[in-house]
Design a protein around this motif. Structure first.
Motif, short mmCIF file in Angstrom:
data_model
loop_
_atom_site.label_atom_id
_atom_site.label_comp_id
_atom_site.label_asym_id
_atom_site.label_seq_id
_atom_site.Cartn_x
_atom_site.Cartn_y
_atom_site.Cartn_z
N ALA A 172 16.95 -7.28 8.86
CA ALA A 172 16.61 -6.74 7.54
C ALA A 172 17.20 -5.34 7.39
CB ALA A 172 15.11 -6.72 7.35
N ASP A 222 13.37 -0.41 9.01
CA ASP A 222 13.68 -1.77 9.43
C ASP A 222 14.52 -1.79 10.70
OD1 ASP A 222 12.26 -3.17 7.58
OD2 ASP A 222 13.92 -3.43 6.17
N LEU A 223 15.49 -0.88 10.79
CA LEU A 223 16.39 -0.87 11.94
C LEU A 223 15.65 -0.57 13.24
CD1 LEU A 223 19.60 0.95 10.70
CD2 LEU A 223 19.44 -1.39 11.55
N PHE A 224 14.72 0.37 13.19
CA PHE A 224 14.17 0.88 14.44
C PHE A 224 12.74 0.44 14.74
CE2 PHE A 224 17.52 3.91 13.30
CZ PHE A 224 18.32 3.77 14.43
N LEU A 228 10.64 0.53 18.34
CA LEU A 228 9.55 1.49 18.54
C LEU A 228 8.26 0.78 18.91
CD1 LEU A 228 10.17 4.02 15.62
CD2 LEU A 228 10.71 4.29 18.05
N PHE A 245 4.20 1.42 5.52
CA PHE A 245 5.38 0.84 4.87
C PHE A 245 5.03 -0.43 4.10
CE2 PHE A 245 8.98 -2.12 4.97
CZ PHE A 245 9.96 -1.35 4.37
N HIS A 246 4.36 -1.35 4.79
CA HIS A 246 4.08 -2.64 4.12
C HIS A 246 3.08 -2.49 3.00
CE1 HIS A 246 6.68 -5.09 6.47
NE2 HIS A 246 6.15 -4.70 7.61
N LYS A 254 5.99 -6.95 -6.44
CA LYS A 254 5.20 -8.17 -6.52
C LYS A 254 5.66 -9.12 -5.41
CE LYS A 254 3.45 -11.07 -10.07
NZ LYS A 254 4.08 -12.36 -9.94
N ILE A 255 5.22 -8.84 -4.19
CA ILE A 255 5.74 -9.63 -3.10
C ILE A 255 4.66 -10.42 -2.38
CG2 ILE A 255 7.83 -8.30 -2.71
CD1 ILE A 255 6.37 -6.74 -0.62
N MET A 257 1.90 -12.11 -0.24
CA MET A 257 1.21 -11.97 1.04
C MET A 257 2.05 -11.33 2.12
SD MET A 257 -1.78 -13.05 0.54
CE MET A 257 -2.37 -13.07 2.22
N PHE A 258 3.33 -11.20 1.90
CA PHE A 258 4.22 -10.81 2.98
C PHE A 258 3.78 -9.53 3.72
CE2 PHE A 258 8.17 -8.87 4.63
CZ PHE A 258 8.46 -9.83 5.56
N VAL A 346 16.10 -9.10 2.47
CA VAL A 346 14.92 -9.05 1.62
C VAL A 346 14.97 -7.88 0.67
CG1 VAL A 346 13.27 -10.38 2.93
CG2 VAL A 346 13.84 -8.11 3.69
N MET A 347 14.59 -8.12 -0.59
CA MET A 347 14.49 -7.06 -1.59
C MET A 347 15.77 -6.25 -1.68
SD MET A 347 11.34 -7.03 -2.84
CE MET A 347 10.85 -5.40 -3.33
N TYR B 6 19.70 2.83 21.75
CA TYR B 6 19.89 3.70 20.59
C TYR B 6 21.35 3.98 20.33
CZ TYR B 6 14.89 4.29 20.48
OH TYR B 6 13.54 4.05 20.38
N LEU B 9 22.72 1.04 18.69
CA LEU B 9 22.27 0.98 17.30
C LEU B 9 23.06 1.93 16.42
CD1 LEU B 9 18.41 0.70 17.62
CD2 LEU B 9 20.01 -0.92 16.57
N GLY B 361 5.36 -15.62 -10.17
CA GLY B 361 5.63 -15.99 -8.78
C GLY B 361 5.96 -14.74 -7.99
N ASP B 362 5.90 -14.88 -6.66
CA ASP B 362 6.19 -13.72 -5.82
C ASP B 362 7.68 -13.54 -5.66
OD1 ASP B 362 3.55 -13.26 -5.42
OD2 ASP B 362 3.44 -14.41 -3.56
N ASN B 363 8.10 -12.28 -5.57
CA ASN B 363 9.49 -12.05 -5.25
C ASN B 363 9.61 -11.80 -3.77
OD1 ASN B 363 10.52 -12.15 -7.91
ND2 ASN B 363 9.54 -10.18 -8.27
N ASP B 364 10.84 -11.80 -3.32
CA ASP B 364 11.06 -11.60 -1.91
C ASP B 364 10.75 -10.16 -1.52
OD1 ASP B 364 13.66 -13.09 0.03
OD2 ASP B 364 11.67 -12.44 0.52
N GLY B 365 10.35 -9.96 -0.33
CA GLY B 365 10.09 -8.59 0.06
C GLY B 365 9.94 -8.41 1.55
N ASP B 366 9.99 -7.19 1.98
CA ASP B 366 9.70 -6.93 3.39
C ASP B 366 8.73 -5.77 3.50
OD1 ASP B 366 11.43 -4.98 2.56
OD2 ASP B 366 12.45 -4.87 4.48
#
Lengths: 457, 366
Positions: A172, A222-224, A228, A245-246, A254-255, A257-258, A346-347, B6, B9, B361-366
């Motif tokens: 991500a 997301d990267l780290f 961690l 964050f979440h 509008k995401i 339950m994720f 995502v997003m 690291y 990365l 509806g739900d959109n994608d997310g993280d």
């Protein structure tokens, strides 16, 4: 060096560790799935997404997946609910988690309109949970059959989940390393001001620098974060970040339950001590507070272990490769979406489109414009408008429908306009191509998508 | 070990940064939000106080006059009263053109849109209702036998001229039934208009003003979605379908709005300018200002130009539209094409630029 690798391998895979994290994961995953399933039913989505549509956008190779007739769809969701409860309490766990995985995945395969990375994530997690003895500690199963209770399990049974989560976050993060996200702060520059009505922070959300801050923080997070969380020294702080964050994404977007799913399952990173404490805490809330424990280790016959190793190795190889399949295609990924799904993107983009289909009688040369809503729900139509594989599927459906009406070899074309991250709408697919004659393939590039940079309205 | 991770990365990051620098937006020259804040609530205040409620008030008044004209005509069915009733009807139908696009909240609850303006009418159903002397407004089949289109037929389509039409309400054997039906229809229009207006004057206005978000259920979301929905009705049902765009070129002139009173084009022009007026927020804050504040001035200009282009094409047509479809189909489809272009701008460009959700509806997310 080879010695340390070997040591690492055996400590990460074979070493016997306490089973508590696995039980807690089972309870966390099961209960959040229960909430998700019930929420889905209560929102009326079973009907809206799976019963109401007369046409479904199936996945390539899964055309045979059809929604069950009549009340069948509700039965499926009832089964999911019961399975989620059984997973949570650890009753007939293996049967329950296999049922959950199969039913959930079946539902997801019905229609790619509803595809979300987080549904894919649930399928993947459920799949992994099939292979581990999450019911052999602090579960109804151990009450019924005390013999199966164990205290220690091989480390791989827990580490596979950590590895999966690290992959999800890391991919991500990588997918955010692009011009739009980092340099243009898109799409957050559009999405954040849309929340300007929020109390306290509303005014901030319209500031450009805030969009940049969110974009960069999101990418770095997301990267780290996976790494961690792996490290005991930073774990507590990392988990606090996970929550912040979440939860902030839950408030802003509008995401569904994720965010809560991620907050629940990332508990797995904590030490066994923490998990034993969680189990003890949960024990307090239970009526018969003593749960059965034994001092046994979990052992599998060699052939079973080898089989599971093979399955998991294959799984992770696929997990590592899938997100890179976009490299097989020319053009801008966000525009073509070829190799976009199943990659933890995502997003990332703000995309919208309008599409007009035309069916032409090849004999008379007369044509009709299609009112999409006569065949599709609004949700399906808006998802289709920006995704070429869905456009093609719908074109084939139209061809079949008109064939049925007695028009031989109908020519199906489309005028389609798409805007991506504030680009303004541009012609999306070649409006001269007869889509009825184009075929979907597993990996071939769709030549009728007009490259992003070549069109501008 | 950790250092290696690291380092790897950082390397990966740098590499990917270089690799994936292809941009979607044109270097900030347009469509990038400067961050100037737009007061959505002020826009909602303006639109509800200066556009929506006045529209519902006028429409309500029009239905009251219409119902009164029906009563007068039914009591004294003269040629003069028929003309007066016809004029009342035309006034109500015209006002409806600037009332139809708020089909959310109270209007949606009352089914105002479908109950008021479902066309083409079913003459068969209307005739059956008159012959049997029964009319159940709740019956689904009666959607095509009620509202303004049914009145359009009764007042303009039951005879070749006004004398013949008057005969249907005086000397015809079913004249009494026809008058009862007429009264039931105008009363229903009035009741629905009253219900919706009362809700807007009551608690709904607060609900509307407080839903200041941008999701599907927010007021901005509903306004935009219904504006687009109503615009598509204009494009498809008032022009497209009658002109044969959806039927392999076979035209259906009888499917136009207000087929019998022959004011179809007039109504469509009013409808289009009402939609543009809503977009502009009349003279106050509207979607145009919202777009401009989100640095989409160019898009706003394109939308305004396209509104004008479509209006110009419509002005080139003539009423009765049904006859025009037969005599000059090319001109009608040309108007349709111009209307089509605006759909893309409103539905895709505008909603995306403002971050307004157009589906649930739900959109994608993280």
């Amino acid at each position: 060096m080879p010695g340390s690798v070997k040591l690492n391998f055996s400590s990460l895979v074979k070493a016997q560790v306490h089973i508590a994290p696995l039980s807690v994961l089972r309870i966390a995953f099961g209960s959040i799935m229960l909430v998700s399933t019930i929420r889905f039913i209560l929102k009326g989505w079973v009907y809206a997404f799976y019963i109401k549509p007369q046409f479904h956008f199936t996945f390539y190779g899964f055309d045979w997946v059809k929604p069950p007739a009549g009340a069948g769809m509700y039965v499926l969701f009832a089964i999911l609910t019961v399975a989620a409860i059984m997973v949570t309490i650890g009753l007939f766990y293996r049967a329950a988690i296999i049922t959950f995985f199969l039913c959930f995945t079946y539902v997801e395969l019905l229609d790619k309109t509803t595809y979300l990375n987080h549904y894919y994530f649930i399928s993947v997690m459920a799949f992994l949970m099939i292979w581990v003895p999450a019911h052999r500690y602090f579960s109804v199963d151990t009450k019924l059959r005390p013999k199966i209770a164990v205290t220690r399990v091989p480390a791989w049974t827990i580490n596979i989940f950590k590895m999966q989560l690290v992959l999800v976050y890391f991919f991500a993060g990588i997918s955010k390393l692009n011009y739009d996200w980092l340099i243009a702060a898109m799409p957050l520059k559009i999405w954040l001001p849309a929340n300007s009505q929020m109390p306290v922070i509303g005014g901030l959300l319209t500031q450009t620098w805030v969009a940049y801050a969110f974009s960069w923080f999101g990418a770095i997070f997301d990267l780290f974060i996976g790494f961690l969380l792996l490290d005991g020294r930073y774990r507590k702080w990392a988990y606090a970040l996970v929550i912040i964050f979440h939860l902030s994404t839950a408030v802003l977007f509008k995401i569904g339950m994720f965010p809560y799913i991620m907050i629940c399952v990332t508990i797995v990173f904590f030490s066994e001590k923490t998990h034993i404490r969680i189990v003890n805490l949960l024990t307090h809330f239970l009526p018969k507070s003593k749960h059965y424990t034994s001092n046994k280790d979990y052992h599998l016959p060699v052939f079973k272990t080898q089989f599971i190793y093979t399955v998991l190795a294959l799984h992770f190889i696929i997990q590592l490769l899938l997100p890179f399949r976009f490299m097989l295609y020319p053009g801008k990924l966000y525009w073509t979406e070829e190799g976009y799904r199943f990659s933890w993107r995502v997003m990332l983009m703000d995309k919208g489109g309008t599409i007009f289909f035309y069916v032409k009688d090849s004999k008379t040369g007369k044509r009709s414009e299609i009112i999409n809503s006569q065949y599709l729900t609004t949700f399906q139509e808006s998802q289709m408008a920006t995704q070429p594989d869905m456009i093609l599927q719908f074109a084939h459906h139209l061809a079949a429908e008109y064939q049925k009406k007695g028009i031989n070899n109908p020519i199906v074309t489309a005028d389609s306009y798409v805007t991506l991250n504030g680009s303004g709408s541009r012609l999306y697919i070649d409006s001269t191509v007869n889509l009825a004659k184009e075929q979907e393939t597993l990996l071939d590039h769709k030549k009728w998508i007009i490259p992003f940079n070549s069109t501008q309205q | 070990m950790k250092k290696i991770i690291y380092l790897a990365l950082t390397a990966a990051t740098t590499f990917l940064l270089i690799q994936s620098c292809s941009k979607s937006s044109d270097g900030g020259s347009k469509n990038t939000n400067t961050g100037s804040s737009f007061d959505r609530k002020a826009m909602l205040v303006n639109i509800s106080s200066n556009i929506i409620i006045p529209a519902y008030t006028s429409y309500h008044d029009a239905t009251v006059s219409l119902d009164a004209a029906v009563t007068t005509f039914n009591t004294t069915p003269t040629a003069g009263n028929l003309t007066a009733l016809q004029n009342s009807f035309i006034a109500a139908y015209k006002q409806w053109q600037s009332t139809s696009m708020y089909n959310f909240g109270p209007a949606q609850d009352a089914g105002l849109g479908v109950n008021t303006n479902t066309y083409p009418v079913s003459v068969t159903q209307i005739t059956a209702n008159i012959n049997s002397g029964t009319y159940n407004p709740l019956l689904l089949a009666n959607l095509a036998a009620k509202g303004l289109p049914a009145l359009d037929y009764l007042l303009f389509g039951t005879g070749a001229d006004n004398a013949a039409i008057l005969a249907q309400f005086t000397t015809d054997s079913k004249a009494a039934n026809r008058k009862t039906y007429l009264a039931a229809l105008s009363a229903e229009l009035k009741t629905n208009a009253t219900t919706v207006l009362a809700a807007w004057n009551g608690s709904y206005k607060t609900t509307f003003l407080n839903a200041t978000g941008t999701d599907v259920s927010s007021s901005t979301g509903q306004l935009v979605n219904q504006l687009i929905y109503d615009y598509e009705i204009l494009k498809n049902y008032e022009i497209g379908i009658p002109a044969g765009t959806q039927s392999m070129g076979t035209t259906f002139p009888e499917k136009v709005q207000a087929y019998y009173s022959k004011i179809s084009l007039q109504l469509t022009e009013l409808h289009l300018s009402a939609i543009q007026n809503l977009y502009n927020g009349a003279t106050g804050l509207g979607l145009d200002d919202y777009l401009i504040s989100a640095n989409n001035t160019a898009l706003n200009t394109r939308i305004q130009t396209q509104f004008s282009a479509a209006a110009t094409k419509l002005q080139g047509l003539t009423d009765p539209l049904s006859a025009n479809i037969i005599s000059n189909p090319t001109a009608v489809t040309a108007s349709y094409t111009e209307l089509q272009k605006l759909t893309v701008m409103l539905k895709t460009d505008m909603t995306q630029a403002l971050g307004i959700a157009i589906t649930f509806g739900d959109n994608d997310g993280d």
